[in-house]
Design a protein around this motif. Sequence first.
Motif, PDB file in Angstrom:
ATOM      1  N   ASP A   5       0.810  -1.225   0.000  1.00 37.53           N
ATOM      2  CA  ASP A   5       0.000   0.000   0.000  1.00 37.53           C
ATOM      3  C   ASP A   5       0.839   1.268   0.000  1.00 37.53           C
ATOM      4  N   ILE A   6       1.741   1.393   0.959  1.00 35.28           N
ATOM      5  CA  ILE A   6       2.505   2.627   1.115  1.00 35.28           C
ATOM      6  C   ILE A   6       3.417   2.860  -0.084  1.00 35.28           C
ATOM      7  N   ALA A   7       4.073   1.812  -0.556  1.00 30.88           N
ATOM      8  CA  ALA A   7       4.982   1.951  -1.698  1.00 30.88           C
ATOM      9  C   ALA A   7       4.238   2.443  -2.935  1.00 30.88           C
TER      10      ALA A   7
ATOM     11  N   MET B 275      -6.021   6.148   6.330  1.00 33.42           N
ATOM     12  CA  MET B 275      -6.607   6.523   5.045  1.00 33.42           C
ATOM     13  C   MET B 275      -6.614   5.339   4.075  1.00 33.42           C
ATOM     14  N   LEU B 276      -5.532   4.567   4.092  1.00 31.06           N
ATOM     15  CA  LEU B 276      -5.470   3.417   3.196  1.00 31.06           C
ATOM     16  C   LEU B 276      -6.483   2.349   3.595  1.00 31.06           C
TER      17      LEU B 276
ATOM     18  N   ASP C  92     -11.780  -0.182   2.350  1.00 28.56           N
ATOM     19  CA  ASP C  92     -13.189  -0.342   2.732  1.00 28.56           C
ATOM     20  C   ASP C  92     -14.125   0.277   1.694  1.00 28.56           C
ATOM     21  N   SER C  93     -13.717   1.405   1.121  1.00 31.43           N
ATOM     22  CA  SER C  93     -14.590   2.080   0.156  1.00 31.43           C
ATOM     23  C   SER C  93     -14.775   1.262  -1.112  1.00 31.43           C
ATOM     24  N   PHE C  94     -13.793   0.449  -1.461  1.00 35.08           N
ATOM     25  CA  PHE C  94     -13.927  -0.399  -2.645  1.00 35.08           C
ATOM     26  C   PHE C  94     -14.793  -1.631  -2.372  1.00 35.08           C
ATOM     27  N   LYS C  95     -14.952  -1.981  -1.102  1.00 36.98           N
ATOM     28  CA  LYS C  95     -15.768  -3.150  -0.763  1.00 36.98           C
ATOM     29  C   LYS C  95     -17.233  -2.800  -0.531  1.00 36.98           C
TER      30      LYS C  95
END
Length: 500
Positions: A175-177, A201-202, A207-210
């Motif tokens: 995620d961070i990379a 935030m990540l 969660d927003s995609f699910k």
Amino acid sequence: MLFETISLLFVVLFLCCIYDCLKPNYFPPGPFWLPVIGCYPIFKLLRWKYGYVYLAFKRLEETYGPILGLKLGRQKLVVISSYDLVKKALLRDEFNGRPDEYFFRVRAFGKRKGVLFTEGQMWSQSRRFTMRHLRTFGLGQSLMNTRLITEAQSLVDHLRRQSENGPVLMHTAFDIAVLNALWTMLAGSRFQYDDKRSNEMLEAVHDSFKISDTMGGILSQMPYLRFIIPKLSGYSELMRLLQKLWKFLDEEITEHEKKLTDGQPQDLIEAFLLEAASRNPENDDDIFDRENLLILCLDLFLAGSQTTTDTLASAILFLALNPKWIKILQEELDKQTGRTRPPTLEDSSSLPTIEAFLAEVQRYLILAPLGVPHRTMNDVDFNGYRIPKDTLILFDFYSVHNDPAYWTNPEEFKPERFLDDKGQFCQQTANMPFGLGKRRCLGEILARSSLFIYFVYFIHFFDFEISSLHGKPDPNGYDGFTISPKPYYLVLSMRSDMKH
């Protein structure tokens, strides 16, 4: 008199119900429509039975054909499948609109803002500005490559430290990379792996995609339910996530506003603010307002991080479940780089098997089977059917990537599909993980480069296997706007003959 009034109301209601069940002339075939809810019960039953939206559509396509017409609640939609038909539609301007239902507007404060779900002048201006300045700040340039190497090295260091404490949680490991590769161009800074704010935030991004499917879910199909059952309809959770993401991006923009000078901009946010300051604030057609900047950042933040991280996590999961490929890929990589230096983007042309493996991963693994939804901008005559204006259009990329007319035994994982007779990598026209036409993914260059460098760095520095403490991972991901991998753990060990 009362009886007559009630009778008249029943007649009117009955006629309205009949009208609501009528399909437009020459509309593509599909299940019958019920008043108010359309064919929503059939769709929900199939989704429950098969577990995924794209498989529900696949089942209906087997009955009604490659151009499927549906009505879910008040949302009319058409699903187009097979490579030939999808390509034909994607190259027609009439299909280049974006949906305008509640779900797609609420994320932009009830308006049409940003670059992902806009169209016409708003979209073309936002896209042109975004691409011009992303290139200025490194996209597709040597600076981007340098930053990717820096992030890949930080990723290896982070995973090494994590592995010293036991099995590593992998579905979010990249995620961070991935985010930093974009965030340095967007906001001029990068996040640390222990940064609580960015990790929150990540988590909200995942969660927003699910929370919803590609169509916007029940909030687009029956938006009035948000007033009746806000929790069950997903409205409460959607607003919680949006408010968290809005706040995060608003704070970043505010920090840029405080530091803004008249000098050369250092990132996209600064470039946007300087452009906005030079414009006439009374110009209604201008894209340079603060709300549009926030939603533009939201679009890039979501689309620019989620799909690439999911692809990387899914590719590593596939390797862990099919370990024979680990040795094959590591041997090719070692032959090119030796064990004295890490790989670079310039090595990609000399690593045809790895390139073919990643291409087959994007074809074979089901990550974004329906892509980003489109909308018809006019009445469209297409392949013998008439699709009305403002119909939601879904392109079935799962069918494209499994079309037997273009792929031999598509159900098999065969990277050699992407190798020519000389063993060199060759792309296939029927493979379109980034779409096609004017709406092709604007971050494709960054996504391809990130996918390659993080993947080869991982297999270059690490041996890995499934954690016996956590059991065999489930390869079937969560259904949502895209299909995202479920949590899984791997035991990582630094390859002993390579020091970082």
